[in-house]
Design a protein around this motif. Structure first.
Motif, PDB file in Angstrom:
ATOM      1  N   ASP A 273       0.817  -1.209   0.000  1.00  0.00           N
ATOM      2  CA  ASP A 273       0.000   0.000   0.000  1.00  0.00           C
ATOM      3  C   ASP A 273       0.855   1.265   0.000  1.00  0.00           C
ATOM      4  O   ASP A 273       0.512   2.257  -0.650  1.00  0.00           O
ATOM      5  N   GLY A 274       1.960   1.250   0.724  1.00  0.00           N
ATOM      6  CA  GLY A 274       2.834   2.419   0.755  1.00  0.00           C
ATOM      7  C   GLY A 274       3.378   2.752  -0.625  1.00  0.00           C
ATOM      8  O   GLY A 274       3.463   3.925  -1.009  1.00  0.00           O
ATOM      9  N   PHE A 275       3.736   1.724  -1.373  1.00  0.00           N
ATOM     10  CA  PHE A 275       4.245   1.952  -2.715  1.00  0.00           C
ATOM     11  C   PHE A 275       3.137   2.455  -3.639  1.00  0.00           C
ATOM     12  O   PHE A 275       3.377   3.304  -4.500  1.00  0.00           O
ATOM     13  N   MET A 276       1.914   1.945  -3.451  1.00  0.00           N
ATOM     14  CA  MET A 276       0.784   2.433  -4.243  1.00  0.00           C
ATOM     15  C   MET A 276       0.604   3.942  -4.031  1.00  0.00           C
ATOM     16  O   MET A 276       0.431   4.698  -4.998  1.00  0.00           O
TER      17      MET A 276
ATOM     18  N   PHE B  27      -4.096  -3.664   1.031  1.00  0.00           N
ATOM     19  CA  PHE B  27      -5.517  -3.300   0.995  1.00  0.00           C
ATOM     20  C   PHE B  27      -5.864  -2.576  -0.303  1.00  0.00           C
ATOM     21  O   PHE B  27      -6.961  -2.729  -0.833  1.00  0.00           O
ATOM     22  N   LEU B  28      -4.928  -1.790  -0.824  1.00  0.00           N
ATOM     23  CA  LEU B  28      -5.173  -1.033  -2.050  1.00  0.00           C
ATOM     24  C   LEU B  28      -4.764  -1.795  -3.304  1.00  0.00           C
ATOM     25  O   LEU B  28      -4.837  -1.252  -4.410  1.00  0.00           O
ATOM     26  N   MET B  29      -4.362  -3.059  -3.138  1.00  0.00           N
ATOM     27  CA  MET B  29      -3.816  -3.820  -4.254  1.00  0.00           C
ATOM     28  C   MET B  29      -4.735  -4.964  -4.666  1.00  0.00           C
ATOM     29  O   MET B  29      -5.560  -5.440  -3.877  1.00  0.00           O
TER      30      MET B  29
ATOM     31  N   ILE C 277      -3.221  11.583   0.192  1.00  0.00           N
ATOM     32  CA  ILE C 277      -4.228  10.659  -0.326  1.00  0.00           C
ATOM     33  C   ILE C 277      -4.932   9.949   0.823  1.00  0.00           C
ATOM     34  O   ILE C 277      -6.143   9.712   0.778  1.00  0.00           O
ATOM     35  N   ASN C 278      -4.202   9.619   1.871  1.00  0.00           N
ATOM     36  CA  ASN C 278      -4.769   8.944   3.039  1.00  0.00           C
ATOM     37  C   ASN C 278      -5.221   9.925   4.113  1.00  0.00           C
ATOM     38  O   ASN C 278      -6.394   9.988   4.442  1.00  0.00           O
TER      39      ASN C 278
ATOM     40  N   ALA D 231      -6.900   3.177   7.050  1.00  0.00           N
ATOM     41  CA  ALA D 231      -5.464   3.118   7.356  1.00  0.00           C
ATOM     42  C   ALA D 231      -5.214   3.609   8.785  1.00  0.00           C
ATOM     43  O   ALA D 231      -5.766   3.074   9.737  1.00  0.00           O
ATOM     44  N   TYR D 232      -4.385   4.644   8.940  1.00  0.00           N
ATOM     45  CA  TYR D 232      -4.048   5.160  10.269  1.00  0.00           C
ATOM     46  C   TYR D 232      -5.311   5.568  11.034  1.00  0.00           C
ATOM     47  O   TYR D 232      -5.426   5.372  12.249  1.00  0.00           O
TER      48      TYR D 232
END
Length: 256
Positions: free
Chosen positions: A45-48, A72-74, A114-115, A157-158
């Motif tokens: 997700d961090g890379f996304m 989660f985003l993948m 984005i988050n 996320a956070y």
């Protein structure tokens, strides 16, 4: 017959992501990110988020495949039928948050999230924040470890880890969530209309320094932070048919 989309394969530093990029490029070819119809991001997700930030202006849709941890985003990783999967994929459009952060010198630094945009105490002293919404003070003093404003895309996320609400992508709302609130102890945050403009004033900034972060962009020792959604900026993520982002968010609300 329609022409297949041109693909750019990008990967995180993880060995499994780099190997996947080499394998997929050998099978499907590949072009530069600036020339692609679709960017295939291989990682977590961090890379996304990194890839989405990198392509803010290009607006190229990103199809992620999990070669990281949570993902989660993948989408699930599978080398077969990639062109067909992308052609059948659903599109989720998200809008980032604009963070404007003023430092002690009066200089402002800005970033897109984005988050979430998060404020965090920098020392053992708790942070003290005054919170205003659309120019009206709603909380004179929040003593806490921090506070964040999350997008619907970032609500799992956070924000979720801080016990904030999960927000469906089409809810047109933002989450305002305290992080370890001390006073008022039982305040759990608020749901805000997407048009809201949130302002944090740091109280006792010299004694209780606070940092502000828009995703991975951090500003130290801030005295004031303003946050609002950028409806003029659109980011597109692609998800496999039957595995839409909306379905993932709904399922997360029933996860144990």
């Amino acid at each position: 017959m329609s022409t297949p989309p041109t693909l750019a394969f990008v990967a995180s530093d993880r060995p499994e992501a780099q190997l996947a990029r080499q394998t997929l490029e050998a099978r499907y070819g590949g072009v530069a990110e600036t020339e692609a119809d679709v960017i295939v991001a291989l990682g977590g997700d961090g890379f996304m988020l990194e890839v989405l930030h990198r392509n803010l202006r290009a607006k190229t849709p990103v199809y992620g495949m999990n070669r990281g941890s949570v993902g989660f985003l993948m989408n699930d990783y599978d080398e077969a039928g990639l062109i067909e999967r992308i052609a059948a994929a659903g599109r989720a459009v998200i809008h980032p948050l604009q963070m404007d952060a003023w430092g002690e010198s009066g200089q402002v630094q800005s970033g897109l999230a984005i988050n979430e945009v998060s404020l965090l105490r920098q020392t053992r002293q708790s942070a003290k924040l005054k919170i205003s919404i659309d120019g009206r003070v709603r909380m004179e003093e929040l003593a806490c470890d921090g506070c964040l404003v999350a997008t619907p895309a970032g609500s799992t996320a956070y924000n979720l880890s801080a016990h904030g609400p999960i927000i469906p992508l089409d809810a047109r709302m933002l989450a305002l969530t305290p992080i370890s609130a001390f006073r008022p102890r039982r305040w759990r945050g608020a749901l805000l209309p997407q048009s809201s403009k949130v302002r944090f004033d740091v109280l006792e900034a010299d004694k209780r320094p606070v940092s502000a972060t828009a995703d991975s962009f951090e500003v130290r020792r801030v005295v004031c932070v303003e946050v609002h959604e950028r409806r003029d900026v659109e980011l597109a993520m692609l998800f496999d048919a039957g595995r839409s982002f909306e379905e993932r968010v709904l399922s997360e609300q029933f996860a144990s």
